[in-house]
Design a protein around this motif. Structure first.
Motif, mmCIF file in Angstrom:
data_model
loop_
_atom_site.group_PDB
_atom_site.id
_atom_site.type_symbol
_atom_site.label_atom_id
_atom_site.label_comp_id
_atom_site.label_asym_id
_atom_site.label_seq_id
_atom_site.Cartn_x
_atom_site.Cartn_y
_atom_site.Cartn_z
ATOM 1 N N UNK A 88 0.795 -1.222 0.000
ATOM 2 C CA UNK A 88 0.000 0.000 0.000
ATOM 3 C C UNK A 88 0.824 1.267 0.000
ATOM 4 N N UNK A 89 2.068 1.190 0.507
ATOM 5 C CA UNK A 89 2.901 2.393 0.570
ATOM 6 C C UNK A 89 3.398 2.844 -0.804
ATOM 7 N N UNK A 90 3.202 1.991 -1.837
ATOM 8 C CA UNK A 90 3.662 2.346 -3.186
ATOM 9 C C UNK A 90 2.502 2.684 -4.116
ATOM 10 N N UNK A 91 1.270 2.688 -3.597
ATOM 11 C CA UNK A 91 0.100 2.911 -4.440
ATOM 12 C C UNK A 91 -0.372 4.366 -4.367
ATOM 13 N N UNK A 92 -1.115 4.759 -5.380
ATOM 14 C CA UNK A 92 -1.831 6.045 -5.417
ATOM 15 C C UNK A 92 -0.917 7.260 -5.355
ATOM 16 N N UNK A 94 1.136 8.134 -3.244
ATOM 17 C CA UNK A 94 1.291 8.703 -1.898
ATOM 18 C C UNK A 94 2.731 8.551 -1.427
ATOM 19 N N UNK A 95 3.260 9.580 -0.780
ATOM 20 C CA UNK A 95 4.599 9.489 -0.192
ATOM 21 C C UNK A 95 4.616 8.361 0.836
ATOM 22 N N UNK A 96 5.607 7.467 0.724
ATOM 23 C CA UNK A 96 5.586 6.276 1.593
ATOM 24 C C UNK A 96 5.799 6.631 3.060
ATOM 25 N N UNK A 97 6.454 7.748 3.346
ATOM 26 C CA UNK A 97 6.610 8.167 4.742
ATOM 27 C C UNK A 97 5.271 8.649 5.303
ATOM 28 N N UNK A 98 4.522 9.391 4.490
ATOM 29 C CA UNK A 98 3.183 9.815 4.898
ATOM 30 C C UNK A 98 2.302 8.604 5.150
ATOM 31 N N UNK A 99 2.436 7.585 4.325
ATOM 32 C CA UNK A 99 1.670 6.343 4.478
ATOM 33 C C UNK A 99 1.973 5.698 5.834
ATOM 34 N N UNK A 100 3.249 5.675 6.224
ATOM 35 C CA UNK A 100 3.618 5.122 7.526
ATOM 36 C C UNK A 100 2.871 5.833 8.642
ATOM 37 N N UNK A 101 2.856 7.161 8.597
ATOM 38 C CA UNK A 101 2.218 7.911 9.676
ATOM 39 C C UNK A 101 0.702 7.692 9.685
#
Length: 301
Positions: A88-92, A94-101
């Motif tokens: 999911x961190x590589x989709x759409x 989206x910045x993967x760091x933002x995804x983590x948060x």
């Protein structure tokens, strides 16, 4: 020889020191009990080395113990859930760091899905979970990496499950309640939060969901000794000439050894070349004469 499986990097794990620790395990053990199990490094190695075939693991951090329960009982489901979250961190876009948060925010809101806990552990800086005063996870993500790849998680989870499924009980209780379960013939391995990480005035530390009071811990060890239960404690130690924390009292009748834990990361940052030694306290019946000799050699070297 195949590598010993481990689920995820976890600061404080005894994975690297476990081979030295289990040297002191007796040949005949009813049950191996870890009241402060974390990611179960000592239990996993004990099962791999056939030191026992009955295990009890406990950690007051319930999401962590539920992660290990899922790993043992449903490794493929854990893998599939983790894979979905990890990808999911590589989709759409989206910045993967933002995804983590975003994942961390969901976890702190009560979504303690084991795969989500695993993803957060896989991505935090140095595998080091941190908590604020309200018990919310607040560690930052490691921006240099994306976390353990799902295929690696799958391989290790399957192997851990093969070692432990049907042989292990999981609890998330205060360690003193686990002491009540222990009986003569069991071996209890203890890796509590170290001194300086908690006290009565500040029972919660950002490195642990809950700390351990030194005096209460010592009293509990006395009671364990009175029950005739053998135990081993990893607890503080020394770096260079600096001792860390109070020693456990001689009245417990334990043999105090030191294990070389490697170069001190903090000393290295300060330009020093110092080795950290972790204390290992062992019920005297578990220590051979040769080990006592090594202890004396270290002490007077």
């Amino acid at each position: 020889m195949a590598k010993i499986p481990h689920l995820v990097q976890y600061q404080g794990s005894k994975r690297n020191l476990a081979p030295e620790i289990i040297r002191y395990f007796p040949d005949k053990i009813n049950r191996i009990i870890e009241p402060f199990a974390g990611t179960c490094a000592v239990t996993i190695l004990s099962a791999y080395e056939k030191k026992g075939d009955k295990f009890i693991v406990n950690d007051i951090n319930q999401p962590l113990i539920e992660l290990m329960r899922e790993c043992v009982n449903n490794p493929e489901r854990l893998y599939q859930s983790y894979k979905k979250i990890w990808e999911g961190q590589f989709l759409n876009g989206e910045d993967n760091n933002t995804y983590f948060y975003k994942m961390r925010e969901q976890f702190n809101a009560g979504d303690h899905e084991p795969a989500k806990m695993l993803f957060l552990l896989a991505r935090v800086v140095k595998g080091a979970i941190r908590y604020n005063s309200q018990g919310m996870m607040n560690q930052s993500c490691d921006k240099r990496r994306f976390g353990t790849k799902p295929d690696v998680i799958f391989e290790n989870a399957i192997r851990i499950s093969e070692l432990l499924k049907g042989k292990i009980e999981f609890y998330s209780l205060d360690y003193k309640e686990i002491f009540e379960i222990a009986k003569s013939g069991d071996l209890v391995y203890l890796d509590p939060p170290y001194q300086g990480t908690s006290n009565r005035k500040n029972p919660r530390d950002n490195r642990y969901i809950q700390g351990v009071d030194f005096d209460e811990f010592v009293d509990s060890l006395y009671k364990l000794s009175c029950k005739g239960v053998n135990y081993i404690v990893s607890y503080d130690g020394k770096t260079g000439d600096k001792s860390i924390g109070k020693l456990l009292p001689d009245e417990l009748g334990l043999t105090h050894l030191y294990i070389n834990a490697g170069p001190s990361a903090q000393a290295t940052l300060n330009g020093k070349n110092e080795i950290t030694y972790e204390s290992l306290y062992v019920s005297k019946g578990l220590v051979r004469k040769s080990d006592r000799y090594q202890q004396l050699c270290f002490k007077f070297a």
